[in-house]
Scaffold this motif. Structure first.
Motif, PDB file in Angstrom:
ATOM      1  N   ALA A   1       0.827  -1.202   0.000  1.00  0.00           N
ATOM      2  CA  ALA A   1       0.000   0.000   0.000  1.00  0.00           C
ATOM      3  C   ALA A   1       0.863   1.255   0.000  1.00  0.00           C
ATOM      4  O   ALA A   1       1.880   1.329   0.687  1.00  0.00           O
ATOM      5  CB  ALA A   1      -0.920  -0.002   1.215  1.00  0.00           C
ATOM      6  N   VAL A   2       0.453   2.255  -0.788  1.00  0.00           N
ATOM      7  CA  VAL A   2       1.168   3.529  -0.845  1.00  0.00           C
ATOM      8  C   VAL A   2       0.709   4.386   0.333  1.00  0.00           C
ATOM      9  O   VAL A   2      -0.473   4.712   0.453  1.00  0.00           O
ATOM     10  CB  VAL A   2       0.902   4.256  -2.179  1.00  0.00           C
ATOM     11  N   LEU A   3       1.638   4.758   1.209  1.00  0.00           N
ATOM     12  CA  LEU A   3       1.309   5.512   2.419  1.00  0.00           C
ATOM     13  C   LEU A   3       1.654   6.993   2.319  1.00  0.00           C
ATOM     14  O   LEU A   3       1.073   7.807   3.032  1.00  0.00           O
ATOM     15  CB  LEU A   3       2.040   4.904   3.627  1.00  0.00           C
ATOM     16  N   HIS A   4       2.610   7.354   1.451  1.00  0.00           N
ATOM     17  CA  HIS A   4       3.017   8.750   1.334  1.00  0.00           C
ATOM     18  C   HIS A   4       3.755   8.937   0.024  1.00  0.00           C
ATOM     19  O   HIS A   4       4.179   7.961  -0.606  1.00  0.00           O
ATOM     20  CB  HIS A   4       3.908   9.155   2.513  1.00  0.00           C
ATOM     21  N   GLY A   5       3.898  10.189  -0.418  1.00  0.00           N
ATOM     22  CA  GLY A   5       4.567  10.437  -1.682  1.00  0.00           C
ATOM     23  C   GLY A   5       5.219  11.806  -1.736  1.00  0.00           C
ATOM     24  O   GLY A   5       4.933  12.689  -0.928  1.00  0.00           O
ATOM     25  N   ALA A   6       6.131  11.973  -2.706  1.00  0.00           N
ATOM     26  CA  ALA A   6       6.815  13.246  -2.932  1.00  0.00           C
ATOM     27  C   ALA A   6       7.330  13.242  -4.364  1.00  0.00           C
ATOM     28  O   ALA A   6       7.235  12.228  -5.081  1.00  0.00           O
ATOM     29  CB  ALA A   6       7.961  13.435  -1.931  1.00  0.00           C
ATOM     30  N   TRP A   7       7.876  14.397  -4.794  1.00  0.00           N
ATOM     31  CA  TRP A   7       8.435  14.521  -6.141  1.00  0.00           C
ATOM     32  C   TRP A   7       9.901  14.917  -6.058  1.00  0.00           C
ATOM     33  O   TRP A   7      10.264  15.844  -5.333  1.00  0.00           O
ATOM     34  CB  TRP A   7       7.692  15.584  -6.945  1.00  0.00           C
ATOM     35  N   ALA A   8      10.753  14.234  -6.829  1.00  0.00           N
ATOM     36  CA  ALA A   8      12.139  14.636  -7.027  1.00  0.00           C
ATOM     37  C   ALA A   8      12.219  15.162  -8.460  1.00  0.00           C
ATOM     38  O   ALA A   8      12.498  14.406  -9.389  1.00  0.00           O
ATOM     39  CB  ALA A   8      13.081  13.456  -6.819  1.00  0.00           C
TER      40      ALA A   8
END
Length: 486
Positions: free
Chosen positions: A253-260
């Motif tokens: 499950a995807v719990l958090h995200g960000a962009w590089a």
């Protein structure tokens, strides 16, 4: 003298039951009344009819003459009938009481057994968590993998110092950003408080995700990353009002995200941190002993940090796709955020406190005490470089910390349990969301006052600013992306 098993008195017409045997004698009128109501034997509960009754012989008794209806004997007969009904009801109540006591005894026994099992399982769970938090992880076994190959060097990364080139990169980024921050004006085309006050829902798109909790915006403010409990991520294009990319990472499950920059990065329940580009996995890091709860990208876009329930945060080199160091704390970490200048890392904990780390040394610089005994649900640094907004799970307040004085600057009550907070690029507007709606608070630097230009009854689990703050993008609990704007 034989006595009736129901009334306890000598029967006038004694009978016995074929089902309960001659050991139990009944008054005929009482047993017939009982059979007419229950159709069972009053002693053993078996089916019983009037035909199953056996008359018993006894010495002849002289029965009185039937009384007249208006006489005192008639009243006594009526009272006798009431007494018989009362006796029957009392007998039934006694039997029900005995059965209820037996059932209650069994229920209490099962409840006590269940509590003992639960207590044992909780103890085993706590011991397992404590053991996980003490695991020493090496890059050879649990380190990084870039595309199809892994780093074979047996490098111990627990608490390792950062390389000189990484420290130099952090310092260079800090100096460049600090030099322009204080003199940076508000862009001319930036949204104003009056404009934000008119925002309303202008578009809603169903993500078709199950259990979507994450919403991350890239540096342009045009693309938003979403993820769900099945490990699927999607990229929402704000200008096109549609999802342009979907891919299954197969990492939990995807719990958090960000962009590089243009590369989405996600933290998953399996502990894997995944870096992707255009739907293709570029790198996977498996460093956490347990779920990875959050990720954050350094302002240089070359470094990445992740936090986990194993009470640690990990720092990665995105250029080399390798682990740099892993730092343990005393609490499970729920969320993290880099300072806009990149020299500090804030980490929210499960006990409600917020930890502030010096990235170059990996040392704890300060601890902001918990405002409530609940996990930190959101962290967001203001672009002014001196404020940090924090929200706590289940609480309706947002706490703003002053990094210069290391104290609480302001506590905003938004009127709903806050699940996420987000500053805009200028540091004027702070968006907060929760099941009760989306709220925007504005700080006027000239008047040094706070106001609330927007309150919209749109339940959301996360919220982010679009380009130039001309829109607000919210992820609802139902898994839809709603865009607020003019």
């Amino acid at each position: 003298m034989v006595l009736c098993a129901i009334s306890g008195e000598a029967p006038e017409q004694p009978v016995a039951s074929r089902k309960s045997g001659v050991g139990n004698v009944f008054e005929r009128r009482l047993i017939e009344a009982y059979i007419s109501e229950n159709n069972t034997d009053p002693v053993n509960g078996e089916d019983l009819s009037v035909d199953d009754l056996i008359d018993l012989k006894q010495s002849r008794l002289v029965t009185p003459r039937p009384p007249a209806l208006t006489s005192i004997p008639a009243l006594l007969s009526t009272l006798q009938n009431e007494w018989d009904a009362l006796i029957l009801e009392t007998f039934e109540l006694r039997r029900n009481l005995a059965e209820t006591r037996q059932e209650l005894s069994n229920a209490l026994y099962y409840n006590d057994s269940a509590q003992r099992v639960i207590a044992r399982l909780q103890k085993e769970r706590d011991e397992a968590r404590d053991a996980l938090s003490r695991v020493s992880v090496t890059a050879a076994s649990n380190g990084t993998s870039h595309t199809s190959h892994t780093n074979g060097d047996a490098m111990q990364v627990d608490g390792q110092e950062l390389p000189d080139e990484i420290i130099a990169k952090i310092e260079d980024t800090q100096q460049k950003l600090m030099a322009t921050r204080r003199k940076r004006p508000v862009p001319e085309d930036w949204a104003t408080g009056d404009a934000i006050a008119t925002y309303d829902v202008k578009a809603t798109v169903d993500t078709q995700f199950t259990g979507a909790k994450v919403l991350a915006v890239d540096e342009t403010g045009d693309f938003f990353l979403c993820g769900n409990s099945d490990g699927v991520i999607g990229i929402y294009d704000l200008k096109a009002s549609a999802f342009t990319t979907r891919s299954n990472l197969g990492a939990g499950a995807v719990l958090h995200g960000a962009w590089a920059k243009d590369r989405p990065v996600v933290a998953t329940s399996s502990g894997t941190v995944v870096v992707t580009q255009e739907g293709t996995v570029q790198a996977k890091f498996q460093q956490h002993a347990g779920a990875a709860t959050a990720v954050a990208v350094h302002p240089s876009y070359d470094l990445l940090a992740s936090a986990g329930i194993d009470k640690s945060f990990v720092l990665y080199d995105l250029q080399q796709a390798k682990v740099l160091t892993q730092v343990f704390s005393h609490y499970e970490l729920t969320t993290i955020a880099f300072h806009p200048d990149g020299h500090l890392l804030a980490a929210g904990t499960s006990d409600g406190s917020t930890l502030l780390y010096d990235i170059k040394t990996s040392q704890l610089a300060h601890t902001f005490a918990a405002s409530a005994a609940a996990p930190v649900s959101g962290l967001s640094f203001s672009e002014n470089g001196t404020w940090l907004a924090a929200s706590t799970q289940g609480q309706s307040t947002v706490t703003i910390y002053d990094l210069r004085k290391l104290n609480v600057l302001k506590t905003l009550d938004v009127g709903t349990a806050v699940t996420a907070v987000s500053w805009d690029y200028t540091g004027q507007f702070l968006a907060a969301c929760g099941p009760g709606g989306v709220v925007v608070s504005q700080y006027s630097k000239s008047a040094k006052t706070w106001s609330e230009p927007l309150r919209k009854a749109l339940g959301a689990v996360d919220v982010k600013w679009g380009a130039n703050a001309k829109s607000l993008v919210a992820l609802t609990a139902e898994g839809a992306v709603s865009v607020l704007g003019t």
